[in-house]
Design a protein around this motif. Structure first.
Motif, PDB file in Angstrom:
ATOM      1  N   GLN A  49       0.388  -1.116   0.286  1.00  0.00           N
ATOM      2  CA  GLN A  49       0.264   0.410  -0.254  1.00  0.00           C
ATOM      3  C   GLN A  49       1.037   1.243  -0.294  1.00  0.00           C
ATOM      4  OE1 GLN A  49      -3.090   0.183   3.035  1.00  0.00           O
ATOM      5  NE2 GLN A  49      -3.778  -2.077   2.506  1.00  0.00           N
ATOM      6  N   VAL A  50       1.972   1.052   0.090  1.00  0.00           N
ATOM      7  CA  VAL A  50       3.357   2.561   0.545  1.00  0.00           C
ATOM      8  C   VAL A  50       4.150   2.683  -1.025  1.00  0.00           C
ATOM      9  CG1 VAL A  50       5.137   3.551   1.547  1.00  0.00           C
ATOM     10  CG2 VAL A  50       2.534   2.366   2.552  1.00  0.00           C
ATOM     11  N   ILE A  51       4.648   1.035  -1.030  1.00  0.00           N
ATOM     12  CA  ILE A  51       5.609   1.255  -1.934  1.00  0.00           C
ATOM     13  C   ILE A  51       4.926   1.090  -3.636  1.00  0.00           C
ATOM     14  CG2 ILE A  51       5.562  -1.460  -2.536  1.00  0.00           C
ATOM     15  CD1 ILE A  51       8.306  -1.393  -2.298  1.00  0.00           C
ATOM     16  N   ALA A  52       3.640   1.080  -3.608  1.00  0.00           N
ATOM     17  CA  ALA A  52       3.017   0.524  -4.719  1.00  0.00           C
ATOM     18  C   ALA A  52       2.796   2.879  -5.767  1.00  0.00           C
ATOM     19  CB  ALA A  52       1.638   0.636  -5.415  1.00  0.00           C
ATOM     20  N   PRO A  53       2.398   3.531  -4.662  1.00  0.00           N
ATOM     21  CA  PRO A  53       2.063   5.386  -4.749  1.00  0.00           C
ATOM     22  C   PRO A  53       3.478   5.336  -4.395  1.00  0.00           C
ATOM     23  CG  PRO A  53       1.309   4.365  -2.797  1.00  0.00           C
ATOM     24  CD  PRO A  53       1.579   3.171  -3.212  1.00  0.00           C
ATOM     25  N   LEU A  54       4.555   5.521  -3.895  1.00  0.00           N
ATOM     26  CA  LEU A  54       6.080   5.539  -3.842  1.00  0.00           C
ATOM     27  C   LEU A  54       6.779   5.942  -5.154  1.00  0.00           C
ATOM     28  CD1 LEU A  54       7.122   7.214  -1.414  1.00  0.00           C
ATOM     29  CD2 LEU A  54       8.303   4.869  -1.056  1.00  0.00           C
ATOM     30  N   PHE A  55       6.337   4.546  -5.899  1.00  0.00           N
ATOM     31  CA  PHE A  55       7.163   4.101  -6.886  1.00  0.00           C
ATOM     32  C   PHE A  55       6.198   4.754  -7.800  1.00  0.00           C
ATOM     33  CE2 PHE A  55       9.618   1.509  -4.666  1.00  0.00           C
ATOM     34  CZ  PHE A  55      10.945   1.823  -5.421  1.00  0.00           C
ATOM     35  N   ALA A  56       4.846   5.319  -7.957  1.00  0.00           N
ATOM     36  CA  ALA A  56       4.260   5.480  -8.849  1.00  0.00           C
ATOM     37  C   ALA A  56       4.537   7.119  -8.928  1.00  0.00           C
ATOM     38  CB  ALA A  56       2.590   5.738  -8.564  1.00  0.00           C
ATOM     39  N   GLN A  57       4.918   7.886  -7.923  1.00  0.00           N
ATOM     40  CA  GLN A  57       5.404   8.946  -8.286  1.00  0.00           C
ATOM     41  C   GLN A  57       6.754   8.848  -8.642  1.00  0.00           C
ATOM     42  OE1 GLN A  57       7.561  10.535  -4.803  1.00  0.00           O
ATOM     43  NE2 GLN A  57       6.635  12.502  -4.813  1.00  0.00           N
ATOM     44  N   ALA A  58       7.384   7.775  -8.439  1.00  0.00           N
ATOM     45  CA  ALA A  58       8.762   7.806  -9.447  1.00  0.00           C
ATOM     46  C   ALA A  58       8.851   8.379 -10.856  1.00  0.00           C
ATOM     47  CB  ALA A  58       9.676   6.440  -9.548  1.00  0.00           C
ATOM     48  N   ARG A  59       7.617   6.828 -11.607  1.00  0.00           N
ATOM     49  CA  ARG A  59       7.358   6.882 -12.694  1.00  0.00           C
ATOM     50  C   ARG A  59       7.090   8.470 -13.325  1.00  0.00           C
ATOM     51  NH1 ARG A  59       3.828   2.736 -15.065  1.00  0.00           N
ATOM     52  NH2 ARG A  59       4.838   2.728 -17.108  1.00  0.00           N
ATOM     53  N   ALA A  60       6.306   8.699 -12.662  1.00  0.00           N
ATOM     54  CA  ALA A  60       5.305  10.527 -12.839  1.00  0.00           C
ATOM     55  C   ALA A  60       6.672  11.331 -13.103  1.00  0.00           C
ATOM     56  CB  ALA A  60       4.732  10.559 -11.644  1.00  0.00           C
ATOM     57  N   ARG A  61       7.743  11.490 -12.060  1.00  0.00           N
ATOM     58  CA  ARG A  61       9.237  13.054 -12.020  1.00  0.00           C
ATOM     59  C   ARG A  61       9.755  12.224 -13.269  1.00  0.00           C
ATOM     60  NH1 ARG A  61      10.734  14.599  -6.952  1.00  0.00           N
ATOM     61  NH2 ARG A  61      13.216  13.789  -7.866  1.00  0.00           N
ATOM     62  N   GLY A  62       9.516  10.834 -13.385  1.00  0.00           N
ATOM     63  CA  GLY A  62      10.471  10.566 -15.145  1.00  0.00           C
ATOM     64  C   GLY A  62      11.377  10.942 -14.262  1.00  0.00           C
ATOM     65  N   GLY A  63      12.920  10.796 -15.194  1.00  0.00           N
ATOM     66  CA  GLY A  63      14.159  11.220 -15.430  1.00  0.00           C
ATOM     67  C   GLY A  63      14.777   9.496 -15.622  1.00  0.00           C
ATOM     68  N   ASN A  64      15.932   9.065 -14.971  1.00  0.00           N
ATOM     69  CA  ASN A  64      16.794   8.170 -14.885  1.00  0.00           C
ATOM     70  C   ASN A  64      16.055   7.398 -13.672  1.00  0.00           C
ATOM     71  OD1 ASN A  64      19.378   6.656 -13.747  1.00  0.00           O
ATOM     72  ND2 ASN A  64      20.413   7.220 -15.318  1.00  0.00           N
ATOM     73  N   ALA A  65      15.108   6.221 -14.640  1.00  0.00           N
ATOM     74  CA  ALA A  65      15.010   5.197 -13.515  1.00  0.00           C
ATOM     75  C   ALA A  65      15.292   4.912 -12.779  1.00  0.00           C
ATOM     76  CB  ALA A  65      14.446   4.511 -14.278  1.00  0.00           C
ATOM     77  N   ALA A  66      16.735   4.338 -13.103  1.00  0.00           N
ATOM     78  CA  ALA A  66      17.427   4.103 -12.104  1.00  0.00           C
ATOM     79  C   ALA A  66      18.140   4.515 -10.895  1.00  0.00           C
ATOM     80  CB  ALA A  66      19.220   3.720 -12.606  1.00  0.00           C
ATOM     81  N   GLU A  67      17.789   6.150 -11.011  1.00  0.00           N
ATOM     82  CA  GLU A  67      18.284   7.122  -9.597  1.00  0.00           C
ATOM     83  C   GLU A  67      17.149   7.112  -8.923  1.00  0.00           C
ATOM     84  OE1 GLU A  67      21.427   8.032  -8.819  1.00  0.00           O
ATOM     85  OE2 GLU A  67      22.186   7.039 -10.956  1.00  0.00           O
ATOM     86  N   GLU A  68      15.917   7.075 -10.207  1.00  0.00           N
ATOM     87  CA  GLU A  68      14.593   7.359  -9.034  1.00  0.00           C
ATOM     88  C   GLU A  68      14.441   6.532  -7.712  1.00  0.00           C
ATOM     89  OE1 GLU A  68      13.078  10.476  -8.736  1.00  0.00           O
ATOM     90  OE2 GLU A  68      13.843  11.107  -9.900  1.00  0.00           O
ATOM     91  N   ASN A  69      14.830   5.037  -8.407  1.00  0.00           N
ATOM     92  CA  ASN A  69      14.458   3.951  -7.564  1.00  0.00           C
ATOM     93  C   ASN A  69      15.486   3.881  -6.491  1.00  0.00           C
ATOM     94  OD1 ASN A  69      12.716   3.557  -9.852  1.00  0.00           O
ATOM     95  ND2 ASN A  69      13.855   1.637 -10.905  1.00  0.00           N
ATOM     96  N   ARG A  70      16.134   4.286  -6.709  1.00  0.00           N
ATOM     97  CA  ARG A  70      17.548   4.002  -5.557  1.00  0.00           C
ATOM     98  C   ARG A  70      17.240   4.977  -4.328  1.00  0.00           C
ATOM     99  NH1 ARG A  70      22.640   4.989  -8.190  1.00  0.00           N
ATOM    100  NH2 ARG A  70      23.259   3.624  -7.843  1.00  0.00           N
ATOM    101  N   ALA A  71      16.615   6.384  -4.535  1.00  0.00           N
ATOM    102  CA  ALA A  71      16.186   7.537  -3.580  1.00  0.00           C
ATOM    103  C   ALA A  71      15.144   6.774  -3.253  1.00  0.00           C
ATOM    104  CB  ALA A  71      16.061   9.012  -4.643  1.00  0.00           C
ATOM    105  N   ALA A  72      14.289   6.269  -3.887  1.00  0.00           N
ATOM    106  CA  ALA A  72      12.825   6.007  -3.356  1.00  0.00           C
ATOM    107  C   ALA A  72      13.337   4.907  -2.313  1.00  0.00           C
ATOM    108  CB  ALA A  72      11.734   5.829  -4.398  1.00  0.00           C
ATOM    109  N   LEU A  73      14.610   4.076  -2.887  1.00  0.00           N
ATOM    110  CA  LEU A  73      14.830   3.244  -2.167  1.00  0.00           C
ATOM    111  C   LEU A  73      15.199   3.469  -0.314  1.00  0.00           C
ATOM    112  CD1 LEU A  73      15.653   0.033  -4.069  1.00  0.00           C
ATOM    113  CD2 LEU A  73      13.182  -0.123  -2.569  1.00  0.00           C
ATOM    114  N   THR A  74      16.654   3.734  -0.891  1.00  0.00           N
ATOM    115  CA  THR A  74      16.797   4.224  -0.078  1.00  0.00           C
ATOM    116  C   THR A  74      15.863   5.833   1.393  1.00  0.00           C
ATOM    117  OG1 THR A  74      18.637   5.202  -1.572  1.00  0.00           O
ATOM    118  CG2 THR A  74      18.544   5.731   0.963  1.00  0.00           C
ATOM    119  N   ALA A  75      15.099   5.723   1.010  1.00  0.00           N
ATOM    120  CA  ALA A  75      13.968   6.867   1.305  1.00  0.00           C
ATOM    121  C   ALA A  75      13.279   5.626   2.149  1.00  0.00           C
ATOM    122  CB  ALA A  75      13.472   7.804   1.219  1.00  0.00           C
ATOM    123  N   LEU A  76      12.738   4.563   1.746  1.00  0.00           N
ATOM    124  CA  LEU A  76      12.211   3.891   2.527  1.00  0.00           C
ATOM    125  C   LEU A  76      12.398   3.206   3.727  1.00  0.00           C
ATOM    126  CD1 LEU A  76       9.122   2.612   2.913  1.00  0.00           C
ATOM    127  CD2 LEU A  76       9.703   1.214   0.678  1.00  0.00           C
TER     128      LEU A  76
END
Length: 424
Positions: A239-266
């Motif tokens: 319930q948390v990880i899905a909207p978090l990574f939906a935001q990652a998709r919406a932000r665009g940019g480098n997918a690897a860097e966005e994924n790293r930041a999202a997983l690190t924040a979580l």
């Protein structure tokens, strides 16, 4: 005459540019990296940190760390695992430490060639003096530098760095260093607030400003997702990880860097670390207990194993992440809740997720996590695996670690992970 001097200076500069790389760079490393990162090394490093955890020390009392040469090199090997250094080692004699380090030099052409050599080998002789240390000599490859010059540059750098309040406080905390045959002793006194300042300074140095901005954005989004839920309540991780990574998709940019930041924040949230306090605040502590708990397959520990291992993998490499996960289970077997293959499976699942999240499948992983709706979308079912085994039971049924019976269970875990949608 003036023109002759200018031409001479130009020729000298060209000669130095041409000759210096041949003198400084080598074709072979002086120090090889550890062939295998052993779990026992990591366990020792962890116990050393726990023994000298500054949060447990009495302020303003002189403390002592004593390491023999073997243990000092184990600590340096750990530093190599965390940082991009090929190898580093120390040799201790009375009053003197000889430090040798090897750094890999980036190639000069796309095919990986480097005509000057692939390695920069440095050797420094460091002597103890009253109230500090002195560099006796420094050698870069085949080029020796006068000790007076090397020490003078080091002291100038030290004075310049002391302009930074954190560096100055850390330098003042070190009281005395003493080298003996195969042994080094460090005396220091600690101020409680120095730990938080060091954590903030490390974040400033190691995390690029754009990465800090990404992490803060995900931390803020995570906070907004959890705010509507009661304090102390528990939510499924999906319930948390899905909207978090939906935001990652919406932000665009480098997918690897966005994924790293999202997983690190979580992972920071689950570890009780406030990223805003770490990266922006000035409070005495960066700790903050999670106000809403997260679970995976109905268990909080699974969520922590899965997310924290994935964050370790995207930031420090999967070998270290796997070692940390196994160390935790070995500790649980001897003094905690017992060895659990279920926890170890969640660790390995997180590691594999981290590997794919910053690899060639980064965009695909981002899409899959944004579409996650249940536990099954994140983790296979490992409920049939043995867990909560005390050391004696684990040894009787599967031990030691690395035995054929143990590896058979690991193969079952990896087979299920390979068949899971997140692996494709």
């Amino acid at each position: 005459m003036k023109r002759l001097i200018l031409w001479g200076a130009l020729l000298a500069m060209l000669a130095s540019v041409t000759v210096l790389p041949w003198l400084v760079l080598d074709s072979a490393p002086a120090i090889e990296p550890p062939a295998q990162f052993r779990r026992t090394d990591l366990a020792w490093v962890k116990s050393l940190f726990q023994k000298h955890d500054p949060r447990r020390l009495t302020p303003d009392v002189i403390q002592t760390i004593q390491l023999d040469e073997t243990d000092l090199n184990r600590l340096l090997y750990y530093a190599v695992e965390l940082r991009p250094v090929n190898g580093i080692a120390a040799e201790l004699t009375p009053g003197l430490a000889t430090l040798t380090a090897t750094l890999a030099v980036p190639p000069l052409c796309p095919s990986g060639c480097n005509p000057f050599g692939r390695y920069l080998n440095l050797t420094a002789e460091v002597a103890e003096v009253p109230g500090g240390i002195r560099i006796n000599s420094l050698q870069l490859g085949s080029l020796p530098l006068p000790g007076v010059l090397a020490d003078g540059v080091a002291r100038l750098a030290h004075r310049w760095l002391r302009r930074d309040e954190t560096y100055a406080s850390l330098a003042d905390a070190f009281y005395q260093v003493h080298f003996e045959e195969n042994q080094a002793t460090l005396d220091y006194h600690w101020q409680p607030e120095l730990l938080t300042r060091m954590e903030r300074k490390s974040a400033d140095l190691l995390i690029a400003p754009e990465d800090q901005a990404r992490m803060l954005a995900y931390a803020a989004h995570l906070d907004s997702l959890l705010k509507p839920h009661p304090h102390g309540s528990t939510l499924p991780l999906a319930q948390v990880i899905a909207p978090l990574f939906a935001q990652a998709r919406a932000r665009g940019g480098n997918a690897a860097e966005e994924n790293r930041a999202a997983l690190t924040a979580l992972a920071a949230y689950l570890s009780g670390i406030s990223l805003p306090k770490l990266l922006e605040g000035d409070s005495h502590s960066i700790r903050r207990a999670p106000r809403v708990l997260l679970s995976l397959n109905g268990r909080r520990d699974f969520a922590e194993h899965f997310v924290i291992s994935s964050a370790l993998a995207v930031n420090a490499g999967s070998r270290l992440a796997n070692a940390i996960g196994l160390i935790k289970e070995e500790e649980d077997a001897s003094m905690g809740s017992g060895f659990s293959f279920t926890d170890l499976a969640a660790d390995r699942a997180g590691v594999k997720l981290g590997e794919r999240a910053i690899g060639g499948s980064a965009a695909r992983v981002q899409q899959q996590l944004a579409a996650a709706r249940s536990n099954a979308d994140l983790l296979p079912d490992f409920s049939d695996l043995p867990e909560f085994m005390p050391q004696a039971e684990f040894d009787r049924r599967f031990g030691p670690v690395g035995s054929a019976r143990y590896l058979k269970v690991i193969e079952r875990i990896d087979a299920r992970l390979a068949a899971h949608p997140l692996a494709h």
